[in-house]
Design an enzyme around this catalytic site. Structure first.
Site, PDB file in Angstrom:
ATOM      1  N   ALA A  72       0.840  -1.202   0.000  1.00 24.04           N
ATOM      2  CA  ALA A  72       0.000   0.000   0.000  1.00 24.04           C
ATOM      3  C   ALA A  72       0.873   1.249   0.000  1.00 24.04           C
ATOM      4  CB  ALA A  72      -0.921  -0.009   1.221  1.00 24.04           C
ATOM      5  N   TYR A 139       9.099  10.212  -4.057  1.00 20.17           N
ATOM      6  CA  TYR A 139       8.681   8.812  -4.053  1.00 20.17           C
ATOM      7  C   TYR A 139       9.817   7.912  -3.568  1.00 20.17           C
ATOM      8  CZ  TYR A 139       7.814   4.118  -5.849  1.00 20.17           C
ATOM      9  OH  TYR A 139       7.689   2.759  -5.961  1.00 20.17           O
TER      10      TYR A 139
END
Length: 328
Positions: A72, A139
């Site tokens: 996730a 990220y």
């Protein structure tokens, strides 16, 4: 022996394929996903489904689970630059909440979906796990932060953890029930599905960002791994996890294909023309990104068996065409 696993992000591309492999191996699987980027129909048949955020993992993690496989996360590089706060909240905050819930419940094994973006600009090729980590976007930075977090949890609290750093995942997987899982990101940013969209007539052309790199044909070279090979590595990682150790493994084929090789392979597999347009280089695009998967070979006993680019593209093409038929 059958075990019970929690798969966070199991309605997404990679998570759903791993969940399917776990079920096919005879295990009990619960998928936790908020469906922000995943799809309810992507959850494999036979898995229990919980719609919820990983930040609230304490509501669902209990001592009945043998391990957690954690997928996730937000994963779009460009979006991470524009909205870094989302990535720190989802990727780091969510992982912190998950680790706390696991600690409180006594669940002591974790396999984490990490990324090659933790390395940033490579200092050598192929990239090994001992190479410097210097991510060039939020990220990659958030994934590296989670890796550090996991390392601390292993040292302080005896967690058994494996972080798997992927390179370019592609292809599709048909489960035993007949369902097929493949890439359908929105927006799509990965090369193979983008080129397939051109073959399907959904895009006019594919952009080639730079053709003057120091590579055989001047275009960037990347390491592609079939999603089913990737899933098998996760199952092996569960068996290889050792209490108190944080093992980090790169996953890749160990050889790369250029942008133009991918485009030409799509033409050959699909039989469709794929017009290309040369554009300026993108900032921060390394010429070559290829993984050394030696650690995965040694520690997990893992070797990719679907390394042929034409096979990877053919599986992705079958999934893309199926999606087109479903939309008709």
């Amino acid at each position: 022996m059958s075990k019970k696993y929690l798969v966070t992000g199991g309605a997404g591309y990679v998570g759903s394929v791993v969940a399917a492999h776990l079920l096919e191996a005879g295990h009990e699987v619960t998928v936790l996903d908020d469906l922000s980027t995943g799809f309810r129909e992507g959850v494999p048949a036979g898995a229990e489904f919980i719609e919820g955020r990983v930040q609230d993992a304490a509501k669902w993690v209990d001592s009945s689970y043998d391990a957690v496989l954690h997928f996730a996360a937000s994963s779009q590089v460009g979006e991470s630059v524009a909205r870094p706060e989302k990535y720190w909240d989802n990727n780091v905050g969510g992982s912190m909440a998950l680790l706390a819930a696991m600690r409180d419940a006594g669940v002591r094994t974790l396999v984490f979906s990490s990324t090659a973006a933790t390395y940033g600009e490579p200092v050598s090729t192929p990239i090994t796990e001992t190479d410097p980590t210097a991510p060039t976007n939020p990220y990659g930075a958030t994934k590296l932060a989670v890796d550090h977090m996991i390392g601390g949890e292993c040292a302080a609290h005896g967690l058994a953890a494996v972080s798997l750093r992927y390179f370019n995942v592609a292809g599709a997987y048909r489960t035993r029930s007949g369902a097929t899982a493949g890439e359908r990101h929105d927006p799509e940013s990965h090369l193979i599905p983008l080129v397939l969209q051109v073959a399907l007539g959904k895009r006019e052309s594919i952009s080639v960002y730079g053709e003057d790199y120091p590579t055989p044909d001047g275009t960037c070279v990347r390491d592609y791994i079939h999603v089913a090979d990737l899933a098998e590595a996760h199952l092996r990682a569960l068996d290889a996890a050792v209490a108190g150790e944080h093992l980090i493994c790169n996953l890749g084929n160990g050889n790369g294909f250029s942008v133009r090789e991918v485009i030409e392979t799509v033409r050959e597999v699909t039989g469709h023309p794929v017009p290309e347009v040369v554009a300026e280089r993108r900032a921060g695009d390394p010429a070559v990104l290829v993984a050394s998967a030696g650690t995965a070979h040694r520690r997990l006993g893992w070797t990719p068996s679907r390394a042929d680019l034409a096979g990877i593209v053919a599986d992705a093409w079958a999934f893309a065409r199926g999606g087109e038929e479903n939309e008709a």
